[in-house]
Motif scaffolding. Sequence first.
Motif, short mmCIF file in Angstrom:
data_model
loop_
_atom_site.label_atom_id
_atom_site.label_comp_id
_atom_site.label_asym_id
_atom_site.label_seq_id
_atom_site.Cartn_x
_atom_site.Cartn_y
_atom_site.Cartn_z
N TYR A 1 48.63 23.82 41.24
CA TYR A 1 47.59 24.54 40.50
C TYR A 1 46.70 23.52 39.80
CZ TYR A 1 45.39 27.00 36.59
OH TYR A 1 44.49 27.48 35.67
N HIS B 1 41.77 26.13 37.68
CA HIS B 1 41.71 27.57 37.90
C HIS B 1 41.90 27.98 39.36
CE1 HIS B 1 40.35 27.78 33.77
NE2 HIS B 1 39.38 26.93 34.06
N LYS B 2 42.58 27.12 40.13
CA LYS B 2 42.83 27.42 41.53
C LYS B 2 44.32 27.23 41.84
CE LYS B 2 38.54 27.99 43.22
NZ LYS B 2 38.07 29.17 43.97
N TYR B 3 44.90 28.24 42.50
CA TYR B 3 46.23 28.10 43.07
C TYR B 3 46.07 27.49 44.46
CZ TYR B 3 47.06 31.55 39.41
OH TYR B 3 47.09 32.22 38.21
N SER C 1 47.98 33.74 43.79
CA SER C 1 47.20 34.89 44.24
C SER C 1 46.84 34.71 45.71
CB SER C 1 45.91 35.04 43.42
OG SER C 1 45.00 34.00 43.71
N ASN D 1 42.26 32.20 43.76
CA ASN D 1 41.47 32.23 42.52
C ASN D 1 42.31 32.78 41.37
OD1 ASN D 1 38.98 31.31 43.70
ND2 ASN D 1 38.80 33.33 44.65
N GLN D 2 42.28 32.11 40.26
CA GLN D 2 43.08 32.52 39.11
C GLN D 2 42.63 33.88 38.56
OE1 GLN D 2 43.27 29.62 36.00
NE2 GLN D 2 44.50 30.88 34.64
N GLU D 3 41.35 34.18 38.70
CA GLU D 3 40.81 35.40 38.09
C GLU D 3 40.99 36.64 38.96
OE1 GLU D 3 37.38 33.38 40.27
OE2 GLU D 3 39.13 32.81 39.08
N ILE D 4 41.49 36.46 40.20
CA ILE D 4 41.60 37.61 41.10
C ILE D 4 43.07 37.93 41.38
CG2 ILE D 4 40.98 38.56 43.36
CD1 ILE D 4 38.59 36.72 43.41
N SER D 5 43.58 38.91 40.67
CA SER D 5 44.92 39.49 40.89
C SER D 5 46.04 38.47 41.04
CB SER D 5 44.88 40.40 42.14
OG SER D 5 43.91 41.39 42.01
N PRO D 6 46.26 37.62 40.04
CA PRO D 6 47.41 36.72 40.12
C PRO D 6 48.72 37.51 40.00
CG PRO D 6 46.41 36.57 37.95
CD PRO D 6 45.51 37.44 38.79
#
Length: 467
Positions: free
Chosen positions: A358, A361-363, A411, A415-420
């Motif tokens: 990670y 802000h990216k997995y 996710s 993207n960290q902001e989309i449904s982790p």
Amino acid sequence: MIKLLKEKITLLCTFQCLAISFIFAQAPQYGLKFNGYNYEPEMRTGLDLSPKGHLTFPNGFSMSFDVKFDFNEIHSYGYVFRICDEKERTIDFVFGEKNVSFSSTINDIVFSSLLPDINLKLEEWVKIKVDIDVDNEKLKFKIGNTVKEWKNLHGLRDFKKVDIVFGKNNYPKTQAVDVPTMTIKNLKIDNLSGNPLYFWKLAKYVPDGVYDEVEHQFAQCENPNWVLTSNTTWNKEITFTCERYPYIAFNQDHNVVAIADQNYFYTYSLSDRQLRKQVVTNGFSYPRYANQMLYNSSDSSYYVYNLVKEEDGREFTSFDSVKGAWGYTTAHNHFSDYWHHNKYLSKENKKLYVIGGYGHHKYKEGTFVYDIDKELWTKKSFKGDTIEPRYLSGLGKIADDKLLLFGGYGSKTGNQEISPQHYYDAFEIDVKSMTSKKLWTLEAPEENFVVSNSIVVDTANNCFYAL
């Protein structure tokens, strides 16, 4: 902001495993481990089977138990057990550094043998048995498959009433403080017909001793180390202070935990419990936030690496233990772009595999591979079942170049902001063929969790262990 310049390191040693519903584990280990030669006499372990008076055997008895001697302790020597009659004559079993001996003050009996001669291997369980036949005046001792017998021992008739002590003996006239570092379990006393009289399994216990499971006979224990307890509790090994952001790795060849900071290279031996410190003459030129160090048994070297964005350059260097210096590193201030990834070092092809992670802000998905011989990083993807972008997974070795990856957090898009979400799936990974196969998905628990970075795969019992 307050910047901490020092960091306190506490090493905790444990075999504790968290119970997970789908894991079927082997039976827990148990027994009594004795503090031996490396402890002060008052801190050594003793187990008295007759603290409230003699044990009585009108016709004699047979005593057996399992014992394991510790190979890590140098100069280990002492009494495994001492049996005393009312006249304070003794029957002793003594373990030495290279030999064992069974002796008695009756008729000056002595049986001594070197460890290889009786095929006794250290750190392996062996069964010991001693038969005292009072009526027929016979004494028999068995260790493993080696048997020794003595007959016509007239003084043996006095061993109808005895005291039996393992390890440290506090009786005034038969006192013994020499104790080998050993572990015993399944301590049993039968009559000569084989009927059980007492059985101390040495699993369940009370604060100052243990009860047998036949007659509820209490055996008093001084300075005990219960194996069952050591497998379910954390024990502090050592505490010391080092610089912030230390690198930590385990050296399986020498049973050593290595800790490196900018100024020193520390090694803590789990065998002799000694901390050693080496001055570092050439340290890192880049920040040590990533904390990634590993030991390569193929060349007995320690490596560190820092996986940042490709355009910022990536680091991989080794430690020269003779010079006390790290290899060349490029000065920069870039943070890792792959926090909490999983890593595997292949001995066969001398490659490091970095999976997931990670950053910013990216997995991450896919795998970075570092070829040690070519000094080259490459990015690769697994063929087969998709491993969605994640970090905080657990990775364990099934066999050479075959791994088990479990769980994590990430996710589908990365993207960290989309449904982790938390993941509870397990994958079998083959790094040689770069393939992945999904094995199963655990039903999501009521309370979410992730496991530690490393897991232990037990192929014999078809399970794995995780913290």
